[in-house]
Structures are given as structure tokens and as C-alpha cells.
Design an enzyme around this catalytic site. Structure first.
Site, PDB file in Angstrom:
ATOM      1  N   ARG A  36       0.822  -1.223   0.000  1.00  0.00           N
ATOM      2  CA  ARG A  36       0.000   0.000   0.000  1.00  0.00           C
ATOM      3  C   ARG A  36       0.853   1.269   0.000  1.00  0.00           C
ATOM      4  O   ARG A  36       0.446   2.275  -0.571  1.00  0.00           O
ATOM      5  CB  ARG A  36      -0.921  -0.002   1.216  1.00  0.00           C
ATOM      6  CG  ARG A  36      -2.045  -0.998   1.048  1.00  0.00           C
ATOM      7  CD  ARG A  36      -2.998  -0.917   2.201  1.00  0.00           C
ATOM      8  NE  ARG A  36      -4.140  -1.762   1.945  1.00  0.00           N
ATOM      9  CZ  ARG A  36      -4.865  -2.328   2.900  1.00  0.00           C
ATOM     10  NH1 ARG A  36      -4.570  -2.127   4.167  1.00  0.00           N
ATOM     11  NH2 ARG A  36      -5.903  -3.083   2.598  1.00  0.00           N
ATOM     12  N   LYS A 199     -19.801 -17.363  -0.015  1.00  0.00           N
ATOM     13  CA  LYS A 199     -21.261 -17.380   0.074  1.00  0.00           C
ATOM     14  C   LYS A 199     -21.977 -16.631  -1.032  1.00  0.00           C
ATOM     15  O   LYS A 199     -21.537 -15.569  -1.461  1.00  0.00           O
ATOM     16  CB  LYS A 199     -21.670 -16.739   1.397  1.00  0.00           C
ATOM     17  CG  LYS A 199     -21.266 -17.558   2.600  1.00  0.00           C
ATOM     18  CD  LYS A 199     -21.678 -16.836   3.844  1.00  0.00           C
ATOM     19  CE  LYS A 199     -21.514 -17.737   5.060  1.00  0.00           C
ATOM     20  NZ  LYS A 199     -21.829 -16.994   6.275  1.00  0.00           N
ATOM     21  N   GLY A 355     -10.512  -8.509  -2.065  1.00  0.00           N
ATOM     22  CA  GLY A 355     -10.083  -9.454  -1.039  1.00  0.00           C
ATOM     23  C   GLY A 355      -9.320 -10.674  -1.483  1.00  0.00           C
ATOM     24  O   GLY A 355      -8.159 -10.587  -1.897  1.00  0.00           O
ATOM     25  N   GLY A 378     -13.025  -4.071   0.287  1.00  0.00           N
ATOM     26  CA  GLY A 378     -14.410  -3.663   0.514  1.00  0.00           C
ATOM     27  C   GLY A 378     -14.858  -2.576  -0.449  1.00  0.00           C
ATOM     28  O   GLY A 378     -15.988  -2.585  -0.941  1.00  0.00           O
TER      29      GLY A 378
HETATM   30  P1  AMP Z   1     -15.102 -14.439   0.125  1.00  0.00           P
HETATM   31  O1  AMP Z   1     -14.482 -13.655   1.247  1.00  0.00           O
HETATM   32  O2  AMP Z   1     -16.581 -14.510   0.178  1.00  0.00           O
HETATM   33  O3  AMP Z   1     -14.564 -14.031  -1.218  1.00  0.00           O
HETATM   34  O4  AMP Z   1     -14.661 -15.937   0.375  1.00  0.00           O
HETATM   35  C1  AMP Z   1     -13.343 -16.359   0.355  1.00  0.00           C
HETATM   36  C2  AMP Z   1     -13.209 -17.586   1.160  1.00  0.00           C
HETATM   37  O5  AMP Z   1     -14.029 -18.602   0.637  1.00  0.00           O
HETATM   38  C3  AMP Z   1     -11.810 -18.135   1.159  1.00  0.00           C
HETATM   39  O6  AMP Z   1     -11.263 -18.024   2.453  1.00  0.00           O
HETATM   40  C4  AMP Z   1     -11.985 -19.575   0.748  1.00  0.00           C
HETATM   41  O7  AMP Z   1     -11.226 -20.477   1.535  1.00  0.00           O
HETATM   42  C5  AMP Z   1     -13.447 -19.825   0.958  1.00  0.00           C
HETATM   43  N1  AMP Z   1     -13.951 -20.909   0.121  1.00  0.00           N
HETATM   44  C6  AMP Z   1     -13.779 -21.062  -1.195  1.00  0.00           C
HETATM   45  N2  AMP Z   1     -14.300 -22.213  -1.617  1.00  0.00           N
HETATM   46  C7  AMP Z   1     -14.834 -22.824  -0.553  1.00  0.00           C
HETATM   47  C8  AMP Z   1     -15.506 -24.063  -0.357  1.00  0.00           C
HETATM   48  N3  AMP Z   1     -15.733 -24.895  -1.366  1.00  0.00           N
HETATM   49  N4  AMP Z   1     -15.902 -24.371   0.907  1.00  0.00           N
HETATM   50  C9  AMP Z   1     -15.656 -23.525   1.927  1.00  0.00           C
HETATM   51  N5  AMP Z   1     -15.032 -22.344   1.798  1.00  0.00           N
HETATM   52  C10 AMP Z   1     -14.633 -21.999   0.573  1.00  0.00           C
END
Ligand code: AMP
Length: 397
Positions: A36, A199, A355, A378
Site C-alpha cells: 500500500r 457465500k 479481497g 471492501g
Molecule cells: P469471500 O471472502 O466470500 O470471497 O470468500 C473467500 C473464502 O471462501 C476463502 O477463504 C476460501 O477459503 C473460501 N472458500 C472457497 N471455496 C470454498 C468451499 N468450497 N468451501 C468452503 N469455503 C470456501
């Protein structure tokens, strides 16, 4: 609107909001990742070269109640000075009499760093009087902190009103906006977005918006299993959001109606527990046995993604394909990263933003082989959702 390229900084004091919220070693307080700080250097150098002086302000960490040694910005002085090859003065309180004397005494070519803005709770509250005080430091306000552009804090947004004609984006913030707008308003086609991560619920607004902006959406990561279950697949113990099954079906329908190709994984690497050393096998994503969970995308899915990506002219990647933090489940994410790199070599524009995909591209050592890696997690997500970021709005209005 003033721009950094055309503004005459000669003899001016430029108050720059930077994002120096960098990780520090817990014991020595040395900077452990200076990405950064590096990102802000071009703006600082540009202004100094033009004959201006620079007052830098930033937050660091989340101090609870006033000054805390571990969050002092003095810890980053050494590294910043080294990167700029300049001596940097330091004001140990951002709005003290001494700080104002120091900024008033700055000569062209000199740099002053103010202590952590969040040592005052007024910063996060967006307090107008605090912003007015900070504004006294400069003749011109430059916002170069994309990482906090989604916050309506005193130094990121409120302060801009005290510089009606003399406010502008820094080079970094300008580049961030340009790159994301290049994806969202692309005239070159096809445009492909990869939306992965844990999610559906946290990415739903982005997916809905992208349906109006792109030609292909690749779904990856934990959220894929909600799509598979919604279509009647067996997903074993994989991550799922049962409240979002209808939402997933609705997205599939909407994509069809809008002629957007939705790429949903067809195979997956499953594990018998959430552990790098778990037993693993590759199966069809809709035939996961009970007791097993999908932690990565499989080889057929990687092939499908690669094919789509190599045909794309513009690519946005947000969110990993699997649990890439565990080496045994990083292949799907790495395959996508490699395909993006190859597409970029063929002339595509690729933006990695938000992220964990940034963490992934860095982990694979491929950050220099894509077109742009965003510095704002974010902020990038909110921009993609279509929210007008307060830090950007304050400069534009
Ligand atoms: P996000 O912050 O929503 O972009 O999610 C990122 C996180 O999702 C990472 O830490 C990954 O380890 C997790 N992730 C990706 N694929 C899976 C999966 N199949 N099951 C559980 N966690 C997951």
C-alpha cells in the site's frame, strides 16, 4: 473537476489522504508488507516533482480509544522514507499546534506525515470540525486512498468540502476507478466475470448487477454448491445456504433471459474433512457422497473456465474457486489464475479485485502478469455493487 495531471502544484501544500494501513510485525513494528505504501508513491513523487510539498495523512489499524503505540504511524516512517528516498518529518498528533506549525513551515519538495487519524474518534464519525481542522494543513486536497473510499470519514470524504476548487483524485485512485469502469462499461466483448468466494449471500448484489454488464459469469468457490443443490444435485456436507436456493434458481433464469452464459462448476475435489491432509477425490459436483465436502473445483471445470477466459477480451476476477489457502485445494484457483494470465498475454484486460482473489494471485506470484490488481477489498466490492463511494462522490460533486 481538477485533475492531478493538469493541476499546478508549484508552491502548493498538498494534503494527501493515503492508505498506509499496512501490516506490522507484532514485536518489532516493522512493516511486513509495503504494497500500500508503494501504491501511493507515484502521486507523492508527481507532486514533489511539480514543486509542491506534501502532507500525508492515513489511518493505521483500529485503535479503540485514543493513541496506542502499536498503531503509531511513526513505525512506517523508515520504510516510506526508503521508498521515496527522502527524509520525512513526523507530527505526533494530526491536529496539534505543533503539527500545524510543521505543515506551515514545509518548503517545496518536503514531506510531512501526520500521526494516525483514528487516534481521534472524530475521524470515523465523519466529524465536520475535525475535517475542517485537518483541512488547515493544505492548499489542495488529494484523495489517493481507494481502500477507504467506501467510508464517509472525516479525511476520506467530509474534508473535500473545504477545497471546493482544489480537490482531486490521486493517481492510484484514478487508476482504480478507470480499471473497474473499463470492465463495467466495456465496449470490447466478450466480458467475463469470475465470482467466487464463500457465500452467495455476500455476492448476490454483485452477480445481479453483473448480469447487466457482462457476457459470461463463472461461479466458483463455496457458493457453487448452493447453485448445484438448487438444481437438484447431491452436495454431501459442502457449504450451502439453504435460504438462497431460490435466489440461485432466479439467477440461473435471469442469466438465460439476459443471454449471459453462467458457468457453474461440473466437477469438484471433495474431502472427508475440512483439512489440507484430508482424504480427497474428484467427482461430479452433483454426486457428492454424504460425509464429504467440496473444497475445490475439478479438472473439467478448470478446462471450461480456461476455454471461456481465453476467448474473453475483458476479465474481472473476484473470489477464489476453492479453499486456496490449503495447498491441496488450491488447484482450481490456480488454474483460473493461470488462464487469466494467458488471456492477458493474448491482449485481454484483466482486473483482479476484492479481497481473496488478490491474496490468491499474490500467493501464486502472478500479480505482475495481469493487467490490474486492485488495492481496495471492501471498496471494490461496493463499487461493483453499484454503490457510489463517499470518497469518490466527495471529489466529483
Ligand atoms: P469471500 O471472502 O466470500 O470471497 O470468500 C473467500 C473464502 O471462501 C476463502 O477463504 C476460501 O477459503 C473460501 N472458500 C472457497 N471455496 C470454498 C468451499 N468450497 N468451501 C468452503 N469455503 C470456501
Amino acid at each position: 473537476m481538477a485533475t492531478i495531471e493538469t493541476y499546478d502544484f508549484k508552491g502548493k501544500k498538498a494534503l494527501i489522504r493515503v492508505d498506509f494501513n499496512v501490516p506490522l510485525d507484532k514485536e518489532t513494528f516493522e512493516v511486513t508488507d509495503d504494497t500500500r505504501i508503494r501504491a501511493a508513491i507515484p502521486t507523492i513523487q508527481h507532486i514533489l516533482k511539480q514543486g509542491g510539498s506534501v502532507i500525508l495523512m492515513s489511518h493505521l489499524g483500529r485503535p479503540k480509544d485514543g493513541p496506542e503505540e502499536k498503531y503509531s504511524l511513526k513505525h512506517i516512517l523508515h520504510q516510506t522514507g526508503k521508498l521515496l528516498n527522502e527524509e520525512i518529518r513526523f507530527a505526533s498528533d494530526c491536529i496539534s499546534e505543533e503539527a500545524f506549525e510543521m505543515s506551515a513551515a514545509l518548503k517545496p519538495g518536503e514531506i510531512l506525515l501526520l500521526e494516525n487519524l483514528r487516534f481521534y474518534k472524530e475521524e470515523e464519525k465523519g466529524d465536520v470540525n475535525f475535517a475542517k481542522d485537518l483541512a488547515k494543513h493544505g492548499d489542495v486536497y488529494v484523495n489517493d486512498a481507494f481502500g477507504t473510499a467506501h467510508r464517509a470519514h472525516a479525511s476520506t470524504a467530509v474534508i473535500a468540502q473545504f477545497f471546493p476548487e482544489d480537490k482531486m483524485f490521486g493517481l492510484l485512485l484514478e487508476a482504480e476507478i478507470k480499471s473497474v469502469d473499463r470492465v463495467l462499461n466495456s465496449t470490447e466483448k466478450p466480458v467475463t466475470a469470475i465470482v467466487g468466494g464463500a457465500k452467495v449471500s455476500s455476492k448476490i448484489t454483485i452477480i445481479e448487477r453483473l448480469l447487466d454488464k457482462v457476457d459470461n459469469i463463472i461461479i466458483g468457490g463455496g457458493m457453487a454448491y448452493t447453485f448445484v443443490k438448487a438444481q437438484g444435485g447431491k452436495i454431501g456436507n459442502s457449504l450451502v445456504e439453504d435460504d438462497y436456493l431460490d435466489t440461485a434458481l432466479h439467477i440461473i433464469e435471469k442469466a438465460k433471459a439476459k443471454n449471459v452464459t453462467l458457468v457453474i462448476p461440473v466437477d469438484t475435489v471433495i474431502a472427508d474433512k475440512f483439512d489440507n491432509d484430508a482424504n480427497r477425490k474428484e467427482v461430479a459436483i452433483n454426486e457428492i457422497p454424504d460425509g464429504w465436502l467440496g473444497l475445490d473445483t475439478g479438472s473439467k471445470t478448470s478446462e471450461m473456465c480456461r476455454e471461456t477466459l481465453l476467448k474473453s477480451k475483458v476479465i474481472l476476477w473476484n473470489g477464489p474457486m476453492g479453499v486456496f489457502e490449503m495447498p491441496n485445494f488450491a488447484k482450481g484457483t490456480k488454474d483460473v489464475a493461470t488462464a487469466i494470465v494467458d488471456a492477458t498475454k493474448n491482449g485481454a484486460f484483466s482486473l483482479i479485485g476484492g479481497g481473496d482473489s488478490v491474496a490468491a494471485i499474490n500467493q501464486f506470484g502472478l500479480a505482475d502478469d495481469v493487467s490490474y490488481v486492485s488495492t481496495g477489498g471492501g471498496a471494490m466490492l461496493e463499487y461493483l455493487e453499484g454503490i457510489e463511494l463517499p470518497g469518490i462522490k466527495a471529489i466529483r460533486e
